[in-house]
Motif scaffolding. Structure first.
Motif: not given
Length: 185
Positions: A96-107, A112-113, A158-164
């Motif tokens: 995976d790529a992780d771009l440090g300014w956006t939550p987009a790449t958490n998708t 995938r997992l 350590d962050f909680a994430l909510e997704t659609n």
């Protein structure tokens, strides 16, 4: 479930972002534009991340436009990463790529997992840090806590994430990034 769009804001980072996720038979594309300060001046970042059908990163294109323009190009070919045309064997094993300014790449790892509630997985991502724009391997852990609830852990983060339903983040932490509008496409 072809994809969706989201508009995030971050008071803490002084940013706003529009991002779209398009999913097709050949893979997925995350594309967005982020408006934020860079080096103390107004700037915007356009980015695109493409994956294969298994949600493995294949390419990343970033363009920062502000008082100067900067591009970062990451490519993956059979697990071999390059950044701006330079081979990066230290990124071997990153999926995976992780771009440090956006939550987009958490998708990307969320999709995938395919974790069930209560499951977790560790991975190493190719992290494009911001604002120094250096790509480094980053150990990360994702824990699925509910149907649309995740925990993201990496180093001191350590962050909680909510997704659609598309796996796009709608809330990152208490209010680091918050979706102010979403839509299906």
């Amino acid at each position: 479930m072809a994809g969706g769009t989201v508009l995030w804001t971050s008071d803490e980072l002084g940013s706003a972002e529009h991002c779209s996720l398009d999913v097709g038979g050949a893979g997925a594309t995350l594309a967005g534009t982020t408006v934020l300060p860079f080096e103390g001046r107004p700037a915007h970042i356009r980015f695109s991340v493409t994956t294969d059908p298994q949600w493995r990163t294949r390419s990343v294109d970033v363009e920062i436009v502000g008082h100067r323009s900067i591009t970062v190009v990451m490519r993956v070919d059979d697990g071999a990463w390059s950044v701006d045309g330079v081979a990066r064997p230290d990124l071997a094993g990153c999926v995976d790529a992780d771009l440090g300014w956006t939550p987009a790449t958490n998708t990307l790892p969320i999709r995938r997992l395919g974790l069930d509630v209560g499951e977790s997985a560790e991975l190493t991502a190719a992290w494009l840090r911001f604002p120094d724009l250096v790509v480094v391997p980053s150990r990360q852990r994702y824990v699925r806590e509910g149907a649309h609830a995740w925990r993201y852990l990496s180093g001191d983060h350590d962050f909680a994430l909510e997704t659609n339903a598309h796996g796009l983040v709608t809330r990152y932490g208490d209010d680091l990034w918050v979706a102010t509008a979403t839509a299906d496409t």
